[in-house]
Design a protein around this motif. Structure first.
Motif, PDB file in Angstrom:
ATOM      1  N   PRO A 193       0.812  -1.217   0.000  1.00 32.76           N
ATOM      2  CA  PRO A 193       0.000   0.000   0.000  1.00 32.76           C
ATOM      3  C   PRO A 193       0.849   1.272   0.000  1.00 32.76           C
ATOM      4  CG  PRO A 193      -0.037  -1.006   2.169  1.00 32.76           C
ATOM      5  CD  PRO A 193       0.744  -1.919   1.285  1.00 32.76           C
ATOM      6  N   GLU A 194       1.526   1.498  -1.102  1.00 30.77           N
ATOM      7  CA  GLU A 194       2.369   2.677  -1.279  1.00 30.77           C
ATOM      8  C   GLU A 194       2.078   3.294  -2.632  1.00 30.77           C
ATOM      9  OE1 GLU A 194       6.394   1.358  -0.974  1.00 30.77           O
ATOM     10  OE2 GLU A 194       6.139   0.597   1.053  1.00 30.77           O
ATOM     11  N   PRO A 195       2.257   4.608  -2.743  1.00 36.02           N
ATOM     12  CA  PRO A 195       2.022   5.261  -4.038  1.00 36.02           C
ATOM     13  C   PRO A 195       2.988   4.753  -5.101  1.00 36.02           C
ATOM     14  CG  PRO A 195       2.212   6.880  -2.278  1.00 36.02           C
ATOM     15  CD  PRO A 195       2.604   5.562  -1.695  1.00 36.02           C
ATOM     16  N   GLU A 196       2.478   4.644  -6.315  1.00 28.04           N
ATOM     17  CA  GLU A 196       3.324   4.310  -7.465  1.00 28.04           C
ATOM     18  C   GLU A 196       4.251   5.492  -7.716  1.00 28.04           C
ATOM     19  OE1 GLU A 196       5.087   2.145  -9.890  1.00 28.04           O
ATOM     20  OE2 GLU A 196       3.200   1.233  -9.286  1.00 28.04           O
ATOM     21  N   THR A 197       5.514   5.212  -8.053  1.00 26.43           N
ATOM     22  CA  THR A 197       6.464   6.297  -8.283  1.00 26.43           C
ATOM     23  C   THR A 197       6.932   6.381  -9.732  1.00 26.43           C
ATOM     24  OG1 THR A 197       8.270   4.830  -7.594  1.00 26.43           O
ATOM     25  CG2 THR A 197       7.316   6.283  -5.911  1.00 26.43           C
ATOM     26  N   SER A 198       6.665   5.337 -10.518  1.00 29.95           N
ATOM     27  CA  SER A 198       7.106   5.370 -11.912  1.00 29.95           C
ATOM     28  C   SER A 198       5.908   5.358 -12.851  1.00 29.95           C
ATOM     29  CB  SER A 198       8.023   4.177 -12.211  1.00 29.95           C
ATOM     30  OG  SER A 198       7.309   2.976 -12.046  1.00 29.95           O
ATOM     31  N   LEU A 199       6.118   5.923 -14.034  1.00 32.17           N
ATOM     32  CA  LEU A 199       5.084   5.911 -15.065  1.00 32.17           C
ATOM     33  C   LEU A 199       5.179   4.569 -15.768  1.00 32.17           C
ATOM     34  CD1 LEU A 199       5.584   9.518 -16.487  1.00 32.17           C
ATOM     35  CD2 LEU A 199       3.901   8.757 -14.820  1.00 32.17           C
ATOM     36  N   ARG A 200       4.435   3.588 -15.278  1.00 31.79           N
ATOM     37  CA  ARG A 200       4.581   2.215 -15.755  1.00 31.79           C
ATOM     38  C   ARG A 200       3.699   1.866 -16.938  1.00 31.79           C
ATOM     39  NH1 ARG A 200       0.400  -0.582 -12.959  1.00 31.79           N
ATOM     40  NH2 ARG A 200      -0.423   0.738 -11.318  1.00 31.79           N
ATOM     41  N   GLY A 201       3.093   2.854 -17.541  1.00 33.45           N
ATOM     42  CA  GLY A 201       2.260   2.602 -18.709  1.00 33.45           C
ATOM     43  C   GLY A 201       1.815   3.906 -19.333  1.00 33.45           C
ATOM     44  N   ASP A 202       1.219   3.798 -20.509  1.00 35.82           N
ATOM     45  CA  ASP A 202       0.798   4.984 -21.251  1.00 35.82           C
ATOM     46  C   ASP A 202      -0.376   5.717 -20.615  1.00 35.82           C
ATOM     47  OD1 ASP A 202       2.746   4.511 -23.133  1.00 35.82           O
ATOM     48  OD2 ASP A 202       1.414   3.381 -24.454  1.00 35.82           O
ATOM     49  N   MET A 203      -1.069   5.066 -19.690  1.00 33.91           N
ATOM     50  CA  MET A 203      -2.245   5.670 -19.076  1.00 33.91           C
ATOM     51  C   MET A 203      -1.898   6.576 -17.896  1.00 33.91           C
ATOM     52  SD  MET A 203      -5.593   3.254 -18.812  1.00 33.91           S
ATOM     53  CE  MET A 203      -5.450   3.083 -17.084  1.00 33.91           C
ATOM     54  N   PHE A 204      -0.631   6.693 -17.557  1.00 33.24           N
ATOM     55  CA  PHE A 204      -0.246   7.406 -16.350  1.00 33.24           C
ATOM     56  C   PHE A 204       0.450   8.721 -16.672  1.00 33.24           C
ATOM     57  CE2 PHE A 204      -0.510   2.928 -15.425  1.00 33.24           C
ATOM     58  CZ  PHE A 204      -1.290   2.914 -14.284  1.00 33.24           C
ATOM     59  N   VAL A 205       0.231   9.700 -15.807  1.00 39.57           N
ATOM     60  CA  VAL A 205       0.889  11.003 -15.909  1.00 39.57           C
ATOM     61  C   VAL A 205       1.397  11.381 -14.523  1.00 39.57           C
ATOM     62  CG1 VAL A 205      -0.495  11.815 -17.874  1.00 39.57           C
ATOM     63  CG2 VAL A 205      -1.283  12.253 -15.556  1.00 39.57           C
ATOM     64  N   ARG A 206       2.394  12.275 -14.496  1.00 43.08           N
ATOM     65  CA  ARG A 206       2.920  12.742 -13.219  1.00 43.08           C
ATOM     66  C   ARG A 206       2.458  14.171 -12.974  1.00 43.08           C
ATOM     67  NH1 ARG A 206       6.745  10.317 -10.552  1.00 43.08           N
ATOM     68  NH2 ARG A 206       7.667   9.402 -12.409  1.00 43.08           N
ATOM     69  N   LYS A 207       1.880  14.383 -11.818  1.00 47.99           N
ATOM     70  CA  LYS A 207       1.439  15.703 -11.403  1.00 47.99           C
ATOM     71  C   LYS A 207       2.669  16.518 -10.998  1.00 47.99           C
ATOM     72  CE  LYS A 207      -2.049  17.693  -8.384  1.00 47.99           C
ATOM     73  NZ  LYS A 207      -2.899  17.482  -7.235  1.00 47.99           N
ATOM     74  N   ASP A 208       2.580  17.846 -11.041  1.00 52.27           N
ATOM     75  CA  ASP A 208       3.702  18.707 -10.656  1.00 52.27           C
ATOM     76  C   ASP A 208       4.236  18.374  -9.272  1.00 52.27           C
ATOM     77  OD1 ASP A 208       3.581  20.019 -13.073  1.00 52.27           O
ATOM     78  OD2 ASP A 208       2.375  21.688 -12.299  1.00 52.27           O
ATOM     79  N   SER A 209       3.353  17.958  -8.368  1.00 53.23           N
ATOM     80  CA  SER A 209       3.759  17.623  -7.001  1.00 53.23           C
ATOM     81  C   SER A 209       4.375  16.233  -6.887  1.00 53.23           C
ATOM     82  CB  SER A 209       2.569  17.751  -6.057  1.00 53.23           C
ATOM     83  OG  SER A 209       1.501  16.965  -6.517  1.00 53.23           O
TER      84      SER A 209
END
Length: 164
Positions: free
Chosen positions: A94-110
């Motif tokens: 139960p931890e936040p994902e830290t990598s963009l592991r697929g095309d459906m993901f984006v990283r917020k400025d924070s």
């Protein structure tokens, strides 16, 4: 009433197809066509919603489940009252994902990794682009002019803002 029965029958047939193909999804027809509230000549479209039950949308960290896709609902200052961002959470801890592991993901400025509805629509669009003409209408991406097809996810626990 006949139209309503027909659309309920269609939902059942699609659900059987999902089950036979190993997909854990639900589907629903909604709107004037399935409700039988349209009349000939109005050119009403067919509204269709598909929902995967393999995704756990968490309101709080205690809702996390091992081994499936988890996403935590986040509120921001920009969104509408019932609109949430979905933060990607690991499926083995139960931890936040830290990598963009697929095309459906984006990283917020924070730094949070979010599931992007826009990217998901682009993936669906890319999948059907060579087969049919693509129709976009709000959250819908479809390969038919007469259909609004939306992919959704369940929030299994009640949201406080819609309880009253």
């Amino acid at each position: 009433m006949e139209r309503r029965k027909t659309y309920l029958w269609r939902e059942n047939m699609v659900m059987i197809g999902f089950t036979l193909s190993g997909q854990n999804c639900e589907c629903f027809h909604f709107g004037s066509q399935s409700e039988g509230t349209t009349i000939p000549g109005l050119k009403s479209d067919i509204d269709f919603l598909t929902s995967s039950t393999n995704i756990n949308i968490m309101r709080v960290w205690g809702d996390w489940e091992y081994g499936i896709v988890n996403a935590l609902m986040l509120k921001d200052d920009i969104g509408l009252p019932q609109q949430y961002l979905l933060q990607a959470i690991r499926n083995n801890t139960p931890e936040p994902e830290t990598s963009l592991r697929g095309d459906m993901f984006v990283r917020k400025d924070s730094g949070e990794v979010l599931i992007s509805a826009e990217r998901h629509k682009q993936i669906v669009e890319y999948t059907i682009q060579n087969k049919e003409e693509i129709t976009r209408n709000g959250p819908s991406v479809s390969n038919s002019l007469n259909w609004d097809m939306v992919i959704a996810v369940h929030v299994c626990k009640p949201l406080p803002e819609i309880q009253h």
